[in-house]
Design a protein around this motif. Structure first.
Motif, PDB file in Angstrom:
ATOM      1  N   ASP A   1     -15.716 -34.082   0.635  1.00 57.27           N
ATOM      2  CA  ASP A   1     -15.008 -33.288   1.654  1.00 57.27           C
ATOM      3  C   ASP A   1     -13.654 -32.818   1.147  1.00 57.27           C
ATOM      4  OD1 ASP A   1     -17.129 -33.740   3.328  1.00 57.27           O
ATOM      5  OD2 ASP A   1     -16.175 -35.391   4.431  1.00 57.27           O
ATOM      6  N   ASN A   2     -12.997 -33.680   0.362  1.00 57.71           N
ATOM      7  CA  ASN A   2     -11.689 -33.304  -0.178  1.00 57.71           C
ATOM      8  C   ASN A   2     -11.808 -32.124  -1.134  1.00 57.71           C
ATOM      9  OD1 ASN A   2      -8.819 -33.824  -0.548  1.00 57.71           O
ATOM     10  ND2 ASN A   2      -9.388 -34.439  -2.615  1.00 57.71           N
ATOM     11  N   GLU A   3     -12.886 -32.139  -1.916  1.00 59.16           N
ATOM     12  CA  GLU A   3     -13.093 -31.001  -2.812  1.00 59.16           C
ATOM     13  C   GLU A   3     -13.287 -29.716  -2.014  1.00 59.16           C
ATOM     14  OE1 GLU A   3     -16.348 -32.001  -5.303  1.00 59.16           O
ATOM     15  OE2 GLU A   3     -15.263 -33.569  -6.419  1.00 59.16           O
ATOM     16  N   GLN A   4     -14.088 -29.854  -0.894  1.00 58.05           N
ATOM     17  CA  GLN A   4     -14.294 -28.681  -0.059  1.00 58.05           C
ATOM     18  C   GLN A   4     -12.986 -28.231   0.579  1.00 58.05           C
ATOM     19  OE1 GLN A   4     -17.049 -26.849   0.387  1.00 58.05           O
ATOM     20  NE2 GLN A   4     -15.890 -25.474   1.723  1.00 58.05           N
ATOM     21  N   LEU A   5     -12.191 -29.249   1.052  1.00 53.20           N
ATOM     22  CA  LEU A   5     -10.903 -28.916   1.658  1.00 53.20           C
ATOM     23  C   LEU A   5      -9.951 -28.295   0.644  1.00 53.20           C
ATOM     24  CD1 LEU A   5     -10.324 -32.015   3.960  1.00 53.20           C
ATOM     25  CD2 LEU A   5     -10.841 -29.673   4.664  1.00 53.20           C
ATOM     26  N   SER A   6     -10.035 -28.793  -0.595  1.00 47.07           N
ATOM     27  CA  SER A   6      -9.171 -28.209  -1.637  1.00 47.07           C
ATOM     28  C   SER A   6      -9.507 -26.739  -1.845  1.00 47.07           C
ATOM     29  CB  SER A   6      -9.338 -28.995  -2.945  1.00 47.07           C
ATOM     30  OG  SER A   6      -8.908 -30.329  -2.788  1.00 47.07           O
ATOM     31  N   ALA A   7     -10.841 -26.473  -1.858  1.00 46.18           N
ATOM     32  CA  ALA A   7     -11.239 -25.077  -2.018  1.00 46.18           C
ATOM     33  C   ALA A   7     -10.786 -24.252  -0.819  1.00 46.18           C
ATOM     34  CB  ALA A   7     -12.759 -24.991  -2.182  1.00 46.18           C
TER      35      ALA A   7
ATOM     36  N   GLN B   1     -11.855   2.531  12.564  1.00 47.89           N
ATOM     37  CA  GLN B   1     -12.360   2.703  11.212  1.00 47.89           C
ATOM     38  C   GLN B   1     -13.568   1.808  11.044  1.00 47.89           C
ATOM     39  OE1 GLN B   1      -9.407   1.428   8.434  1.00 47.89           O
ATOM     40  NE2 GLN B   1      -8.971  -0.465   9.514  1.00 47.89           N
ATOM     41  N   ASP B   2     -14.403   2.135  10.028  1.00 49.12           N
ATOM     42  CA  ASP B   2     -15.598   1.328   9.739  1.00 49.12           C
ATOM     43  C   ASP B   2     -15.198   0.073   8.981  1.00 49.12           C
ATOM     44  OD1 ASP B   2     -17.197   3.182  10.963  1.00 49.12           O
ATOM     45  OD2 ASP B   2     -17.560   4.314   9.096  1.00 49.12           O
ATOM     46  N   ARG B   3     -15.773  -1.081   9.403  1.00 45.26           N
ATOM     47  CA  ARG B   3     -15.491  -2.356   8.735  1.00 45.26           C
ATOM     48  C   ARG B   3     -16.814  -3.082   8.578  1.00 45.26           C
ATOM     49  NH1 ARG B   3      -9.958  -3.692   9.372  1.00 45.26           N
ATOM     50  NH2 ARG B   3     -10.403  -5.896   8.960  1.00 45.26           N
ATOM     51  N   SER B   4     -16.937  -3.869   7.501  1.00 47.33           N
ATOM     52  CA  SER B   4     -18.167  -4.626   7.264  1.00 47.33           C
ATOM     53  C   SER B   4     -18.075  -5.995   7.932  1.00 47.33           C
ATOM     54  CB  SER B   4     -18.384  -4.814   5.747  1.00 47.33           C
ATOM     55  OG  SER B   4     -17.329  -5.576   5.195  1.00 47.33           O
ATOM     56  N   ASP B   5     -19.227  -6.688   8.034  1.00 48.11           N
ATOM     57  CA  ASP B   5     -19.240  -8.002   8.668  1.00 48.11           C
ATOM     58  C   ASP B   5     -18.357  -8.996   7.936  1.00 48.11           C
ATOM     59  OD1 ASP B   5     -20.896  -7.040  10.535  1.00 48.11           O
ATOM     60  OD2 ASP B   5     -22.747  -7.909   9.722  1.00 48.11           O
ATOM     61  N   GLU B   6     -18.151  -8.790   6.631  1.00 52.49           N
ATOM     62  CA  GLU B   6     -17.334  -9.720   5.867  1.00 52.49           C
ATOM     63  C   GLU B   6     -15.874  -9.679   6.295  1.00 52.49           C
ATOM     64  OE1 GLU B   6     -19.640  -7.813   4.681  1.00 52.49           O
ATOM     65  OE2 GLU B   6     -21.074  -9.205   3.798  1.00 52.49           O
ATOM     66  N   ASP B   7     -15.475  -8.616   7.046  1.00 57.62           N
ATOM     67  CA  ASP B   7     -14.084  -8.544   7.470  1.00 57.62           C
ATOM     68  C   ASP B   7     -13.771  -9.543   8.575  1.00 57.62           C
ATOM     69  OD1 ASP B   7     -13.391  -6.592   5.659  1.00 57.62           O
ATOM     70  OD2 ASP B   7     -14.090  -4.976   6.962  1.00 57.62           O
ATOM     71  N   ILE B   8     -14.796 -10.031   9.300  1.00 50.05           N
ATOM     72  CA  ILE B   8     -14.582 -11.040  10.337  1.00 50.05           C
ATOM     73  C   ILE B   8     -14.595 -12.401   9.654  1.00 50.05           C
ATOM     74  CG2 ILE B   8     -15.430 -12.020  12.487  1.00 50.05           C
ATOM     75  CD1 ILE B   8     -14.458  -9.178  12.735  1.00 50.05           C
ATOM     76  N   TRP B   9     -13.420 -13.022   9.538  1.00 50.72           N
ATOM     77  CA  TRP B   9     -13.316 -14.308   8.826  1.00 50.72           C
ATOM     78  C   TRP B   9     -13.343 -15.456   9.833  1.00 50.72           C
ATOM     79  CZ3 TRP B   9      -9.946 -18.449   8.784  1.00 50.72           C
ATOM     80  CH2 TRP B   9     -10.095 -19.349   7.717  1.00 50.72           C
ATOM     81  N   ILE B  10     -14.346 -16.338   9.677  1.00 52.43           N
ATOM     82  CA  ILE B  10     -14.477 -17.541  10.513  1.00 52.43           C
ATOM     83  C   ILE B  10     -14.491 -18.753   9.582  1.00 52.43           C
ATOM     84  CG2 ILE B  10     -15.886 -18.773  12.209  1.00 52.43           C
ATOM     85  CD1 ILE B  10     -17.091 -16.115  13.042  1.00 52.43           C
ATOM     86  N   TYR B  11     -13.685 -19.754   9.891  1.00 45.50           N
ATOM     87  CA  TYR B  11     -13.619 -20.966   9.075  1.00 45.50           C
ATOM     88  C   TYR B  11     -15.014 -21.608   9.024  1.00 45.50           C
ATOM     89  CZ  TYR B  11     -11.853 -25.476   7.394  1.00 45.50           C
ATOM     90  OH  TYR B  11     -11.616 -26.616   6.679  1.00 45.50           O
TER      91      TYR B  11
END
Length: 397
Positions: A167-173, A240-250
């Protein structure tokens, strides 16, 4: 018996010798014999003396021959005295040794009593030591049990530590990603302060109801559909047009939401809200909000009623009365479970035509009136609550 026999022999022998000596002296006296040229009278005296000597000698000889004690008395008196003296000395020494032995015996008895006391004390100490040994053994057993528990706990902690490391590695990333975003935010502070804010922090970008008690893949598909809706809303707001990647969810938040909905026996209201003020042109950071969903109001269900006493009856008073009533309706619906808009705090929508229709019904009236609100269609927790408002005269007054 031997003493009587010896006396008897001595008496007989002495009498015989005396008789013989008397007879011999008589004959010598009668015959007037002379020995060694002595006169007969003197010769008779010599014979008598000789006879006495013989008697004495013979007496001692017989006694010596017949009794060892006599021989000892005659010839071993000094030796006997020495022996007796030595015996006395030995007796004294023996008595002294006996006294010393008695003293030693007394000391030995005292030492024995001390030894017995020491033995008793040692027995008590041994008993105490045995009790302490029992307590120590019990303590050792408890320590062994605790050691076993600690070993099991250590193994569990080792497994937990491995999981925490992952988990720490994931949290570090994730932290690296957040640091990059922080740098972008710092670089865009001026833009945030001076730019065009499209979404305010906490504002709903998209919301919907997702059915629970299903497998995670189906729930994840609905979540992706809701994210696409949020992206379209952002595009419409930004123009403007935006892709799905623009919506950032943790990502961990997203996975936890999918898991919670999949396990829930209720449908869930899912809101995608802005994590902060969003400025045109920057990445859209969002967070998720989950609420259990259910039907709060059925169609035509009564919501609330309030009495009012109109005085003037002009447009200003009528509009203010309707606004106050709508605030009470909003509070009642929120208390019952409809989720309010996080920015405006409202739960319902009301068309302008209906609003002015109610105002028109109140215009020109004076005195008591009652406003009542009913649901215009089934309404769940996600809302919005659509209203039908009735205006009635308060007949009771």
């Amino acid at each position: 018996m031997s003493g009587i026999f010896l006396i008897t022999v001595l008496v007989i022998t002495g009498g015989a010798i005396a008789f013989i000596g008397d007879r011999l002296g008589t004959k010598i006296g009668k015959k007037r014999l002379s020995i060694f040229g002595l006169r007969p009278r003197h010769t008779s005296i010599v014979i008598t003396i000789f006879t006495g000597i013989v008697i004495t000698t013979l007496t001692f000889g017989v006694m010596a021959a017949a009794s060892e004690n006599v021989r000892t008395a005659l010839f071993g008196m000094e030796k006997l005295n020495r022996t007796m003296q030595e015996t006395r000395d030995s007796l004294l020494n023996t008595q002294a040794d006996l006294a010393a032995a008695k003293d030693e015996q007394a000391q030995t008895d005292a030492d024995l009593q001390h030894a017995k006391a020491d033995v008793e004390r040692l027995n008590k100490q041994q008993q105490s030591l045995e009790e302490e040994a029992s307590l120590l053994q019990a303590g050792i057993d408890e320590l062994e049990a605790a050691k076993a528990q600690l070993t099991a706990l250590n193994e569990e902690l080792t497994g937990t530590n491995k999981k925490l490391s992952a988990d720490n590695e994931q949290l570090s990333a994730d932290n690296k990603t957040l640091e990059d975003r922080t740098q972008q935010l710092r670089a865009g502070l001026i833009t945030i302060r001076e730019g065009d804010i499209a979404f305010r922090a906490g504002e709903i970008i998209a919301s919907g109801v997702i059915h629970g008690n299903r497998n995670a893949e189906e729930v994840a598909a609905d979540m992706d559909t809701l994210a696409a809706l949020a992206n379209r809303n952002v595009s419409a707001r930004f123009g403007q047009d935006r892709s799905d990647e623009d919506i950032w969810i943790y990502r961990p938040e997203y996975e936890a939401a999918v898991e919670a909905i999949a396990k829930s026996h209720q449908d869930m209201v899912v809101r995608i809200v802005a994590a902060g003020n969003l400025v045109r042109g920057e990445e859209v950071r969002t967070s998720l909000e989950l609420y259990p969903n259910s039907i709060i109001y059925r169609d035509k269900e009564f919501i609330i009623a309030r009495p009012y006493d109109l005085g003037v009856g002009d447009d200003g008073e009528a509009e203010q009365t309707v606004m106050n009533f709508l605030k009470d309706v909003n509070f009642a619906a929120t208390s019952k479970g409809i989720l309010p808009d996080p920015i405006r705090g409202t739960v319902g929508v009301m068309e302008g035509a209906q609003f002015y229709e109610v105002v028109a019904q109140l215009r020109g009236q004076r005195g008591p009136v009652v406003l009542s609100a009913y649901a215009n269609g089934n309404t769940d927790a996600s809302g919005p609550l659509r209203l039908k408002i009735n205006v009635e005269r308060n007949v009771a007054n």
